[in-house]
Design a protein around this motif. Structure first.
Motif: not given
Length: 102
Positions: A13-26, A46-47, A81-90
């Motif tokens: 489940q963590i792996r799936k969430q990590a993949g989803r997280f990467q897509k969201v960030l992109a 993804k900076m 700004e991106i760091e704020k977005i990453i924190q929110e998504e995390t």
């Protein structure tokens, strides 16, 4: 043994969430302008730098130092700004894992 299977399931489940997280960030795109609006930088979650727009009057040789400072400052604003977005998504994603055993 059942505990081990449960942990493997949670790891999947963590792996799936990590993949989803990467897509969201992109997909998160932030555009930031310098205070005077002469430089605009577009970056994703993804900076990755997606674009830079520079006012033509800054491209003159005598503006080299000013341009360099403005680019650096605008990039730093974009990073914040991106760091704020990453924190929110995390926070949004970690909310799904509040009951993990580790």
């Amino acid at each position: 043994m059942a505990n081990m299977f449960e942990m493997l399931k949670q790891a999947g489940q963590i792996r799936k969430q990590a993949g989803r997280f990467q897509k969201v960030l992109a997909s998160k795109i932030c555009e930031v302008s310098s205070p005077d609006g002469k430089i605009s930088i577009k970056v994703n979650g993804k900076m990755e730098l997606l674009g830079i727009d520079i006012s033509p009057d800054l491209l003159l040789p005598e503006n080299k130092t000013k341009l360099e400072k403005m680019l650096l400052h605008t990039w730093q604003l974009a990073q914040k700004e991106i760091e704020k977005i990453i924190q929110e998504e995390t926070k949004n994603i970690l909310g799904d894992f509040g009951n993990l055993p580790f």
